[in-house]
Design a protein around this motif. Structure first.
Motif, PDB file in Angstrom:
ATOM      1  N   THR A   1       0.849  -1.186   0.000  1.00  0.00           N
ATOM      2  CA  THR A   1       0.000   0.000   0.000  1.00  0.00           C
ATOM      3  C   THR A   1       0.884   1.234   0.000  1.00  0.00           C
ATOM      4  OG1 THR A   1      -1.863   1.078   1.129  1.00  0.00           O
ATOM      5  CG2 THR A   1      -0.147   0.133   2.539  1.00  0.00           C
ATOM      6  N   TRP A   2       0.258   2.397  -0.007  1.00  0.00           N
ATOM      7  CA  TRP A   2       0.993   3.647   0.220  1.00  0.00           C
ATOM      8  C   TRP A   2       1.036   3.879   1.730  1.00  0.00           C
ATOM      9  CZ3 TRP A   2      -2.395   6.736  -3.772  1.00  0.00           C
ATOM     10  CH2 TRP A   2      -2.074   6.289  -5.066  1.00  0.00           C
ATOM     11  N   TRP A   3       2.215   4.123   2.263  1.00  0.00           N
ATOM     12  CA  TRP A   3       2.317   4.169   3.727  1.00  0.00           C
ATOM     13  C   TRP A   3       3.136   5.346   4.246  1.00  0.00           C
ATOM     14  CZ3 TRP A   3       7.495   3.757   4.778  1.00  0.00           C
ATOM     15  CH2 TRP A   3       8.289   3.065   3.858  1.00  0.00           C
TER      16      TRP A   3
ATOM     17  N   SER B   1      -5.153  -0.047   1.645  1.00  0.00           N
ATOM     18  CA  SER B   1      -6.229   0.697   0.997  1.00  0.00           C
ATOM     19  C   SER B   1      -5.635   1.827   0.159  1.00  0.00           C
ATOM     20  CB  SER B   1      -7.140   1.235   2.101  1.00  0.00           C
ATOM     21  OG  SER B   1      -8.160   2.073   1.637  1.00  0.00           O
ATOM     22  N   ASP B   2      -6.275   3.015   0.182  1.00  0.00           N
ATOM     23  CA  ASP B   2      -5.854   4.200  -0.561  1.00  0.00           C
ATOM     24  C   ASP B   2      -6.098   3.993  -2.057  1.00  0.00           C
ATOM     25  OD1 ASP B   2      -4.987   6.875  -0.430  1.00  0.00           O
ATOM     26  OD2 ASP B   2      -3.479   6.351   1.038  1.00  0.00           O
ATOM     27  N   GLN B   3      -5.635   4.953  -2.866  1.00  0.00           N
ATOM     28  CA  GLN B   3      -5.974   4.947  -4.288  1.00  0.00           C
ATOM     29  C   GLN B   3      -4.975   4.144  -5.136  1.00  0.00           C
ATOM     30  OE1 GLN B   3      -7.951   8.554  -6.024  1.00  0.00           O
ATOM     31  NE2 GLN B   3      -6.900   9.551  -4.324  1.00  0.00           N
ATOM     32  N   ILE B   4      -4.554   3.013  -4.618  1.00  0.00           N
ATOM     33  CA  ILE B   4      -3.545   2.211  -5.321  1.00  0.00           C
ATOM     34  C   ILE B   4      -4.081   1.596  -6.613  1.00  0.00           C
ATOM     35  CG2 ILE B   4      -2.237   1.686  -3.221  1.00  0.00           C
ATOM     36  CD1 ILE B   4      -3.600  -1.103  -3.307  1.00  0.00           C
ATOM     37  N   TRP B   5      -5.423   1.485  -6.753  1.00  0.00           N
ATOM     38  CA  TRP B   5      -6.002   0.922  -7.974  1.00  0.00           C
ATOM     39  C   TRP B   5      -6.547   1.997  -8.908  1.00  0.00           C
ATOM     40  CZ3 TRP B   5      -9.136  -4.174  -6.688  1.00  0.00           C
ATOM     41  CH2 TRP B   5      -8.227  -5.202  -6.385  1.00  0.00           C
ATOM     42  N   ASN B   6      -6.238   3.239  -8.643  1.00  0.00           N
ATOM     43  CA  ASN B   6      -6.682   4.325  -9.513  1.00  0.00           C
ATOM     44  C   ASN B   6      -5.816   4.319 -10.779  1.00  0.00           C
ATOM     45  OD1 ASN B   6      -7.153   6.792 -10.822  1.00  0.00           O
ATOM     46  ND2 ASN B   6      -7.491   7.873  -8.900  1.00  0.00           N
ATOM     47  N   PRO B   7      -6.400   3.994 -11.957  1.00  0.00           N
ATOM     48  CA  PRO B   7      -5.595   3.910 -13.187  1.00  0.00           C
ATOM     49  C   PRO B   7      -4.957   5.235 -13.595  1.00  0.00           C
ATOM     50  CG  PRO B   7      -7.749   2.863 -13.472  1.00  0.00           C
ATOM     51  CD  PRO B   7      -7.805   3.630 -12.188  1.00  0.00           C
ATOM     52  N   MET B   8      -5.454   6.336 -13.019  1.00  0.00           N
ATOM     53  CA  MET B   8      -4.867   7.639 -13.311  1.00  0.00           C
ATOM     54  C   MET B   8      -3.587   7.868 -12.501  1.00  0.00           C
ATOM     55  SD  MET B   8      -6.837   8.942 -15.585  1.00  0.00           S
ATOM     56  CE  MET B   8      -6.343  10.670 -15.572  1.00  0.00           C
ATOM     57  N   LEU B   9      -3.404   7.076 -11.446  1.00  0.00           N
ATOM     58  CA  LEU B   9      -2.251   7.246 -10.563  1.00  0.00           C
ATOM     59  C   LEU B   9      -1.258   6.101 -10.660  1.00  0.00           C
ATOM     60  CD1 LEU B   9      -4.136   8.521  -7.378  1.00  0.00           C
ATOM     61  CD2 LEU B   9      -3.023   9.895  -9.138  1.00  0.00           C
TER      62      LEU B   9
ATOM     63  N   SER C   1       0.792  -2.488 -12.441  1.00  0.00           N
ATOM     64  CA  SER C   1       1.678  -2.168 -11.324  1.00  0.00           C
ATOM     65  C   SER C   1       1.697  -3.278 -10.278  1.00  0.00           C
ATOM     66  CB  SER C   1       1.248  -0.855 -10.660  1.00  0.00           C
ATOM     67  OG  SER C   1       0.114  -1.071  -9.830  1.00  0.00           O
ATOM     68  N   ILE C   2       2.648  -3.165  -9.360  1.00  0.00           N
ATOM     69  CA  ILE C   2       2.789  -4.136  -8.271  1.00  0.00           C
ATOM     70  C   ILE C   2       1.568  -4.180  -7.364  1.00  0.00           C
ATOM     71  CG2 ILE C   2       5.308  -4.089  -8.206  1.00  0.00           C
ATOM     72  CD1 ILE C   2       5.124  -1.980  -5.985  1.00  0.00           C
ATOM     73  N   TYR C   3       0.740  -3.122  -7.406  1.00  0.00           N
ATOM     74  CA  TYR C   3      -0.388  -3.050  -6.483  1.00  0.00           C
ATOM     75  C   TYR C   3      -1.531  -3.998  -6.848  1.00  0.00           C
ATOM     76  CZ  TYR C   3       2.174   0.957  -4.811  1.00  0.00           C
ATOM     77  OH  TYR C   3       3.165   1.767  -4.312  1.00  0.00           O
ATOM     78  N   TRP C   4      -1.393  -4.681  -7.989  1.00  0.00           N
ATOM     79  CA  TRP C   4      -2.349  -5.736  -8.351  1.00  0.00           C
ATOM     80  C   TRP C   4      -1.773  -7.114  -8.027  1.00  0.00           C
ATOM     81  CZ3 TRP C   4      -7.287  -4.631 -10.092  1.00  0.00           C
ATOM     82  CH2 TRP C   4      -7.541  -3.298 -10.410  1.00  0.00           C
TER      83      TRP C   4
ATOM     84  N   VAL D   1     -11.703   6.247 -10.370  1.00  0.00           N
ATOM     85  CA  VAL D   1     -12.183   6.805 -11.636  1.00  0.00           C
ATOM     86  C   VAL D   1     -13.582   6.271 -11.919  1.00  0.00           C
ATOM     87  CG1 VAL D   1      -9.864   7.070 -12.592  1.00  0.00           C
ATOM     88  CG2 VAL D   1     -11.119   4.952 -13.003  1.00  0.00           C
ATOM     89  N   ASN D   2     -14.274   6.927 -12.849  1.00  0.00           N
ATOM     90  CA  ASN D   2     -15.663   6.567 -13.135  1.00  0.00           C
ATOM     91  C   ASN D   2     -15.807   5.571 -14.278  1.00  0.00           C
ATOM     92  OD1 ASN D   2     -16.802   8.340 -11.165  1.00  0.00           O
ATOM     93  ND2 ASN D   2     -16.276  10.045 -12.507  1.00  0.00           N
ATOM     94  N   SER D   3     -14.774   5.455 -15.098  1.00  0.00           N
ATOM     95  CA  SER D   3     -14.841   4.530 -16.224  1.00  0.00           C
ATOM     96  C   SER D   3     -13.430   4.252 -16.737  1.00  0.00           C
ATOM     97  CB  SER D   3     -15.706   5.109 -17.354  1.00  0.00           C
ATOM     98  OG  SER D   3     -15.128   6.312 -17.849  1.00  0.00           O
TER      99      SER D   3
END
Length: 384
Positions: free
Chosen positions: A7-9, A116-124, A129-132, A151-153
């Motif tokens: 995660t982001w920590w 948690s956090d926005q690790i699955w946000n495709p914009m970020l 990435s390793i977060y999957w 993201v919405n889509s």
């Protein structure tokens, strides 16, 4: 059982505290040893981190971050305060792991958790990435706890990659309802469950231990603006003047969206707050104004009247509106054209909020407990 989390920590209060919370919950199990993987260099500033940022965000943004984090003495102190909390309160792996050598962790851990956090946000972060947790070997349990999709889509190519990623998980969850809906739509089945952010997973008594002694005397507004505008800060000033409250603020929180009005904004500026102090400022505030998801969460934990400004970007806004809808908090998003907006809002029914929160907390714990049972089962089968 040895479990590792990705995660982001560090670097901001919300990321640090959500990582801390999930570790507190998991390490309460007698048979679980939960470590957070160090995917950064051990030092706040290092050559490896510098190269990583150049690759991800480019020269201009990297230079901006270096300037605002390390050149200004007060902001350097803040980074050190956050890092000191991490060093003393969070268990991070001794070794650092890059994308190329994450696979070595399979020799140490039986399961992996992302979130948690926005690790699955495709914009970020890339969907590669390793977060999957693509580095996890076959037979290793893979769990997603409350990542934010953000993201919405997504386009069909991205959706195809996400679908392939999720097929390898033993348990999938997401923090926001709109994220759950998108992921289930991508997968074509009810694969993903909505769960609470880790900061809400543990009991408030855990946060009380970190924030017991009051730091600011007297009545005050705590203003925690990650981004926002000069006009929004002036709105807070007018409210403070009207109600005879001083303003406590942590200036220059987002180095990518600096508001220079922070130089004069606030009666008490706290430059070197650590994450425990962040909680403390919320816990003892009379009012809270923010554009931050986690500030909103801790305001809810401590029954503080809070008011929100929309953070830039529709997806950012969804995180906040989903949370308010989940707990029936009502619309706390400020109408900047109406100086009486905050005074006209209905009082929050904290008893009802706590009832909903307790129910959602039990559901979230059940999801995670069931996921840990999968780890146990897989570990037993692999040992045969």
């Amino acid at each position: 059982m040895k479990i590792a989390g990705l995660t982001w920590w560090r670097n901001n209060y919300g990321s640090t505290l959500q990582a801390y919370a999930l570790q507190q919950y998991l390490n309460a199990f007698d048979d679980v040893e939960y470590d957070i993987i160090c995917q950064y260099g051990k030092k706040i500033a290092s050559f490896d981190n510098f190269v990583d940022k150049l690759r991800k965000i480019g020269v201009i943004q990297t230079t901006r971050r270096i300037f605002w984090k390390f050149i200004i003495p007060n902001l350097r102190k803040r980074n050190q305060a956050i890092q000191s909390f991490v060093d003393t309160e969070i268990r991070i792996t001794d070794d650092s792991y890059s994308t190329d050598d994450m696979g070595k962790l399979n020799d140490i851990y039986e399961a992996f958790i992302c979130g948690s956090d926005q690790i699955w946000n495709p914009m970020l972060e890339s969907v590669d990435s390793i977060y999957w947790l693509g580095f996890a070997a076959e037979g290793k349990t893979k769990i997603a706890y409350a990542p934010s999709f953000g993201v919405n889509s997504v386009d069909e190519g991205t959706a195809k990659k996400i679908r392939k990623n999720l097929e390898t998980f033993d348990a999938v969850s997401c923090r926001e309802k709109h994220g759950v809906d998108i992921l289930n739509k991508i997968c074509g089945k009810e694969l993903c469950t909505q769960v609470l952010d880790p900061t809400l997973l543990i009991e408030p008594t855990c946060w009380n231990k970190l924030s017991d002694k009051r730091n600011i005397d007297g009545k005050y507004i705590f203003s925690y603006m990650l981004r926002g505008t000069k006009e929004q800060r002036q709105y807070i000033e007018r409210y403070a003047k009207k109600h005879g409250l001083k303003i406590v603020t942590i200036p220059f929180l987002d180095n990518e969206k600096i508001c220079m009005y922070d130089m004069k904004f606030g009666d008490i500026k706290i430059w070197d707050a650590n994450p425990a102090m962040f909680i403390n400022f919320i816990r003892y505030a009379d009012k809270v104004f923010t554009d931050s998801f986690h500030c909103m969460v801790f305001s809810t934990i401590y029954h503080r009247d809070f008011y929100t400004f929309p953070k830039i970007g529709k997806a950012q806004l969804n995180r906040m509106t989903d949370f308010m809808n989940l707990l029936l908090l009502g619309n706390r998003m400020i109408d900047e054209k109406n100086d009486d907006f905050c005074d006209e809002l209905k009082e929050i029914d904290w008893n009802r909020v706590d009832e909903i929160l307790n129910e959602k907390r039990l559901q979230s714990r059940k999801y995670l407990n069931d996921a840990i049972d999968i780890v146990r089962k897989n570990a037993d089968e692999n040992s045969l």
